[in-house]
Each structure stands twice: as structure tokens, then as C-alpha cells.
Design a protein around this motif. Structure first.
Motif, short mmCIF file in Angstrom:
data_model
loop_
_atom_site.label_atom_id
_atom_site.label_comp_id
_atom_site.label_asym_id
_atom_site.label_seq_id
_atom_site.Cartn_x
_atom_site.Cartn_y
_atom_site.Cartn_z
N TRP A 469 0.86 -1.18 0.00
CA TRP A 469 0.00 0.00 0.00
C TRP A 469 0.90 1.23 0.00
N PRO A 470 0.67 2.18 -0.91
CA PRO A 470 1.59 3.31 -1.03
C PRO A 470 1.45 4.31 0.10
N PHE A 471 2.50 5.10 0.27
CA PHE A 471 2.41 6.24 1.19
C PHE A 471 1.55 7.31 0.54
N ILE A 472 0.51 7.76 1.26
CA ILE A 472 -0.41 8.77 0.74
C ILE A 472 -0.71 9.76 1.86
N TYR A 473 -0.62 11.05 1.55
CA TYR A 473 -0.96 12.06 2.54
C TYR A 473 -2.45 12.00 2.89
N SER A 474 -2.75 12.29 4.15
CA SER A 474 -4.13 12.38 4.62
C SER A 474 -4.52 13.84 4.78
N THR A 475 -5.70 14.19 4.28
CA THR A 475 -6.22 15.52 4.52
C THR A 475 -6.68 15.62 5.98
N LYS A 476 -7.01 16.81 6.41
CA LYS A 476 -7.45 16.99 7.80
C LYS A 476 -8.74 16.21 8.07
N ASP A 477 -9.67 16.27 7.11
CA ASP A 477 -10.93 15.55 7.30
C ASP A 477 -10.70 14.04 7.33
N GLU A 478 -9.81 13.56 6.45
CA GLU A 478 -9.51 12.13 6.42
C GLU A 478 -8.85 11.70 7.72
N GLN A 479 -7.93 12.52 8.20
CA GLN A 479 -7.24 12.17 9.44
C GLN A 479 -8.19 12.13 10.62
N ILE A 482 -9.77 8.73 10.42
CA ILE A 482 -8.79 7.70 10.77
C ILE A 482 -8.54 7.70 12.27
N ALA A 483 -8.37 8.88 12.84
CA ALA A 483 -8.13 8.99 14.29
C ALA A 483 -9.32 8.49 15.09
N GLN A 484 -10.51 8.67 14.56
CA GLN A 484 -11.72 8.27 15.27
C GLN A 484 -11.88 6.76 15.34
N TYR A 485 -11.49 6.07 14.26
CA TYR A 485 -11.83 4.64 14.17
C TYR A 485 -10.64 3.67 14.12
N GLN A 486 -9.52 4.04 13.49
CA GLN A 486 -8.53 3.04 13.11
C GLN A 486 -7.87 2.32 14.28
N THR A 487 -7.50 3.04 15.32
CA THR A 487 -6.79 2.39 16.44
C THR A 487 -7.64 1.32 17.11
N ASP A 488 -8.88 1.65 17.41
CA ASP A 488 -9.76 0.67 18.06
C ASP A 488 -10.03 -0.52 17.14
N LEU A 489 -10.22 -0.23 15.86
CA LEU A 489 -10.46 -1.32 14.90
C LEU A 489 -9.25 -2.24 14.82
N THR A 490 -8.06 -1.66 14.75
CA THR A 490 -6.84 -2.46 14.65
C THR A 490 -6.64 -3.32 15.89
N THR A 491 -6.90 -2.75 17.06
CA THR A 491 -6.75 -3.51 18.31
C THR A 491 -7.71 -4.69 18.33
N SER A 519 -19.60 -2.01 12.67
CA SER A 519 -20.07 -1.11 13.73
C SER A 519 -18.96 -0.22 14.27
N MET A 520 -17.70 -0.58 13.96
CA MET A 520 -16.55 0.17 14.45
C MET A 520 -16.04 1.19 13.43
N GLY A 521 -16.82 1.43 12.37
CA GLY A 521 -16.47 2.48 11.43
C GLY A 521 -15.71 2.03 10.20
N LEU A 522 -15.71 0.73 9.91
CA LEU A 522 -14.93 0.23 8.78
C LEU A 522 -15.36 0.86 7.46
N LYS A 523 -16.67 1.02 7.26
CA LYS A 523 -17.15 1.58 5.99
C LYS A 523 -16.63 3.00 5.77
N ASP A 524 -16.58 3.78 6.84
CA ASP A 524 -16.05 5.14 6.73
C ASP A 524 -14.56 5.12 6.43
N LEU A 525 -13.84 4.19 7.05
CA LEU A 525 -12.40 4.06 6.79
C LEU A 525 -12.14 3.64 5.35
#
Length: 540
Positions: A469-479, A482-491, A519-525
């Protein structure tokens, strides 16, 4: 600034946080400025050294120092040679790499009085420093950076990764090899030979080999129960087996359950989250659960370390592993008394196929980035210096060093390291692959360091490498998403992964697991990752 600054971490952090650094080369005596303009009037930079004809030209650079405590890049011959060729004096501020992020981040947060050139403490994933206006858009100055322009034209993938949301390129990269010497399956060839077995090419064949390793006294010590057929750390399991199930990316090859590596795009450009692939992922964890129940994947696999695997090789107690290719000859095979350097013992094999053809995952090429600070009101000199530091001539210095000292060139034009260069401490003090400059790792230079059998294996495996997966910058809205869902989903995925493999959670609950991911926000991610990937593709 003090050249070759090597203060203690605490003192340096305090200095950076309180006082910052002063930009150099942008102010001076009016007479000197007039002389500089006169010297530059008849000078055109073409990409070759020097980068200026101005007497006493200076550039200030903030960068990490060497990981070796005995090495100071400011005094390394290779680094000094780059400065000498460029015709500039570099005012270095070099910080221990151990403390670099903690030390430099406060400076960037303040955003004032930065040095002319800064090696960032991260890849500015969220464009924090870009949106703060701390660095010039380099793509608007490519007339002064012919080497970099050529590099971007020849590397569209890296160009796309470095292109920000506004379409500009703010940074110049430091890169790593991507399709050579990557993680691979290694198997004990002496054990295969002893059992008269062929190198496995499929999952089924590999399982049969593991069963044979487990059932026989492979090391000949009279104990049929001390052999460990497979020694692999938990963070590498998915890279080892996932592709055979159509999951070319899942968990990071070196940092465990990596949320970025868990995404991949199919041939149609649609983005997927591998641990949420209903059929493929379920088959994958079912397969590992079977290995676990048979004792082919050890009970304590989640706590296994490379040091333990190395010890098992020294005791001739294990049959297979998965690790970076470099370890094949430089670590694992060296543990066996029969190893003579001519033929490997723990040797890499092609990826295993199952429902899908096997592949190995390569590395993202960008390992570091440099920016030209907007604190520098006359940035062209800094840009030219960075551009020359990106040139083929400069790259040759980084990779090989000084001709006649660290390497020689044969009649056939091929380079070879000298005996002196076999002393790694001496080579590091020379400034080989200096981390304070935009060096690019070299496959050719790696080849000459390794035994021929290892190089041959690497070339065979090269065609099996797939881009990550390539390195891609995140916009503020995207971040924000990501901050809202990714950590909990990954855990949750990491914990459930182990539970499925060890059987503490039944695979009968797999549908419930998938529902929880939603339910943990995967669709949004996935929506965020899709728009990022589309943006990346459009920038190539």
C-alpha cells in the motif's frame, strides 16, 4: 549553530524547545550580497557540481546523526566531499536519531527560525507542516533542481506519494530498496535433503514438509520431540501465508498489526481491508488454526523473537522461518557449523500458492524526507544543494564511498569494496549511506556484500515481489476519521486474530466478527482509503 552539535538528549531538547535555531545564509553584509549577485550573474547550475560560484556560500541543515555513537556525520569524509564539490559550507545541526523526533518536533511546532534544510522527523502524513506553510513547494522550483526533476519523471509512484492534496510537491525523499532483499520464507535445506523432499511450492506441500519435520529426529540428537518445524513471529504470519488466500497485504512485515498494511487495492482499483474479507480471511485464520491444533504452529508463537529463532538455528532445532532476506546468510545460515559460505542452510524459497498465486510484499520506498524551510528568504541555494545531493555522482559517494579508499573499479567497470571497507566501523565513520543526506539504498552495493548463493536467490525471488500500500498524505478531514476509528479497529482485529488462530474464539462467530467491524467504522475508513488511493493514482 554549532557545527557537529552532539549535546546530550535532554540539553538539546531544552535548547530546541526554548530557543529554536537561526536560519543561515539569508542575511549578511550588503557588500557580500553584491559580490554574491555578481558571482552568480554568469553562473548556470546544470545539476553537476558546483551549485554556486558565490564565495563563502552557506547552507544550514538540521538532520539526524549516525546511529553509531563513534560516527559524527559532520566530520565524515563522504559528507565533507559532497559539501566540497557543491562549493558550499554546511552549518550542520545533527541530533541523535534516538531523540530526533522528540527534539525536532517542538521546533516545527513553533514554525519560526528553521534552518534552510530540515530532514523531517516523520513523513508529515497528515500534511501538518505543509498546511502550516513551513516548507517551499519544490515543484515550483524544478528549473533549479534538474536532478530531482529527472528523478520524479523516472519514479511516478514516488512522485504520486509526495504530491500533496493541493497538487504540489514539498519534499525530497530518502529511499530504500523495494523489490530486493525483502522478507521471504526460509527453509532448512539440510533437513529437506535428509528427508529427500523437494522445495514446497503450495500450502499443502508446505504443511506436509512441516509434518515430516515434526515427526522425525531431524537434528539427530536422539530426541524426536525437540524439533520445532516452524519458527515465525506473529507479525510475519500474514505475509507468509496471506497471499495464498488472496490477501496480498494484511499485517506489516516488521511492525506487527500495521493498520496501513492491512489495506490493498485489487486490479480494478477497489480498496479492501484484508481482515474484513469474508471468505478469504476466514479461510486464512482457519488454516492457521489447523496448524496450531497440529502443533505445527507453536503455542507461544505470539511471544517468539528473532533472538530465539537464531538460537534454534544454532541448535539445529527448526525447519522454517520468515524474515528479511538479509538474515538468510548474515544471521541464520551462519549459525550452522556446516555452513561454508558457498551454499546456504536456511535458504529463501518462492512464495507459497493456494487458492491464489503466492506473492511477497515489498517495502514502501520513501524512508525519509527533506524540506526547504520558508524561513530561508533566498531558498535557491538550498534547493540546488539538495538537488546535487540527489545526483548520480552524490549517490555514488553515499553507496560506495571514496574510490581507492573504500572501493575500486575493475577493468570491466564493476565496483568492489576494498579490504578496508570490510571493517564496518571504519566504513560508517567514512559516512557510508549517511542518513543526513538524501541517500538511496543500492541493490548493486548490497549484492557485493553478500555471498553469491544469496544474491542468486534474491534475483529468483525478485519477480514475486508485489508493491505494498503506497504512502499517501491524509487531509485533515480524512485524518479525523482515521483517528476516530482506526486504532480501536486495529486492536480488535489483532485480538480476534489471535483468538481465532488459538481457538479461544470459535470460527462459528466469524459473521459476528464482521458485523462488529462494520459497527466500528470500517465503511467510513474504506471510503477514506478509496479516495486516497484514487488521488494517488491520479497523481502518477
Amino acid at each position: 549553530m554549532k557545527k557537529g552539535l552532539r549535546s546530550t538528549a535532554l540539553a538539546l531538547t531544552a535548547v530546541l524547545a526554548v530557543t529554536g535555531l537561526s536560519a543561515c545564509g539569508s542575511k549578511g553584509d550588503p557588500k557580500e550580497a553584491t559580490t554574491a549577485k555578481s558571482a552568480e550573474a554568469d553562473f548556470t547550475y546544470t545539476g553537476a557540481a558546483p551549485v554556486t560560484k558565490t564565495p563563502g556560500a552557506k547552507v544550514s541543515i538540521l538532520a539526524p546523526n549516525s546511529w553509531y555513537s563513534t560516527v559524527d556525520y559532520a566530520n565524515a569524509d563522504i559528507v565533507k566531499k559532497i559539501q566540497e564539490n557543491a562549493g558550499v559550507t554546511v552549518d550542520w545541526t545533527l541530533v541523535s536519531p534516538v531523540n530526533y523526533k522528540d527534539s525536532v518536533s517542538p521546533m516545527l511546532a513553533s514554525g519560526t527560525d528553521l534552518p534552510n534544510i530540515v530532514q523531517l522527523p516523520d513523513l508529515d502524513n497528515n500534511m501538518t507542516y505543509i498546511t502550516a506553510g513551513l516548507f517551499y513547494p519544490l515543484d515550483q522550483y524544478l528549473d533549479h533542481m534538474p536532478n530531482y526533476k529527472k528523478y520524479l519523471d523516472e519514479n511516478p509512484g514516488i512522485k504520486a506519494s509526495l504530491t500533496a492534496e493541493d497538487g504540489h510537491i514539498y519534499y525530497l525523499p530518502q529511499t530504500a530498496v523495494t523489490n530486493n532483499y525483502q522478507p521471504c520464507i526460509m527453509i532448512n535445506m539440510e533437513w529437506l535433503k535428509k528427508l529427500n523432499l523437494s522445495v514446497p511450492t503450495t500450502l499443502d506441500e508446505f504443511v506436509e514438509v512441516l509434518r515430516a519435520f515434526k515427526a522425525n529426529d531431524m537434528n539427530g540428537d536422539g530426541d524426536v520431540n525437540d524439533e520445532i518445524p516452524l519458527s515465525v513471529t506473529a507479525d510475519r504470519l500474514s505475509s507468509m501465508f496471506g497471499p495464498a488466500f488472496g490477501l496480498p497485504a494484511m499485517f506489516g512485515p516488521s511492525v506487527g498489526l500495521d493498520p496501513v498494511s492491512s489495506y490493498y487495492a485489487d486490479d480494478d482499483g477497489k480498496v479492501h481491508y484484508a481482515p474484513a474479507e469474508a471468505e478469504k480471511y476466514k479461510k486464512y485464520v482457519t488454516f492457521l488454526n489447523q496448524l496450531y491444533k497440529e502443533g505445527l504452529l507453536e503455542v507461544e508463537y505470539t511471544s517468539l523473537t528473532r533472538d530465539q529463532i537464531t538460537q534454534r538455528c544454532a541448535q539445529n532445532r527448526t525447519g522454517a522461518t520468515f524474515d528479511f532476506s538479509w538474515q538468510m546468510s548474515q544471521l541464520y545460515s551462519k549459525q550452522y557449523p556446516e555452513y561454508n559460505g558457498e551454499t546456504g542452510v536456511m535458504v529463501g524459497i518462492p512464495p507459497l500458492s493456494g487458492d491464489y498465486k503466492g506473492v511477497y510484499l515489498g517495502r514502501t520506498p520513501i524512508s525519509g524526507i527533506f524540506g526547504v524551510s520558508t524561513s530561508d528568504k533566498d531558498p535557491v541555494l538550498a534547493m540546488r544543494f539538495l538537488d546535487y545531493a540527489m545526483s548520480e555522482e552524490a549517490q555514488n559517494y553515499y553507496v560506495w564511498g571514496i574510490e581507492g579508499e573504500s572501493y575500486t573499479v575493475g577493468a570491466d567497470g564493476k565496483k568492489a569494496y576494498t579490504e578496508k571497507a570490510a571493517d564496518n566501523n571504519w566504513l560508517q565513520q567514512l559516512g557510508i549511506n549517511a542518513g543526513c543526506l538524501p541517500s538511496q539504498q543500492s541493490v548493486e552495493a548490497t549484492d557485493v556484500l553478500l555471498p553469491k548463493w544469496h544474491v542468486d536467490v534474491d534475483k529468483e525471488l525478485q519477480s514475486s515481489i508485489r508493491d505494498p500500500w503506497p504512502f499517501i498524505y491524509s487531509t485533515k478531514d480524512e485524518q479525523n476519521i482515521i483517528a476516530q476509528y482506526q486504532t480501536d479497529l486495529t486492536t480488535y482485529v489483532a485480538e480476534t486474530n489471535v483468538a481465532f488462530i488459538t481457538g479461544t474464539t470459535s470460527l462459528d462467530s466469524f459473521d459476528s466478527y464482521l458485523s462488529t467491524l462494520d459497527s466500528m467504522g470500517l465503511k467510513d475508513l474504506l471510503k477514506v482509503k478509496q479516495q486516497q488511493y484514487d488521488r494517488f493514482k491520479a497523481s502518477k
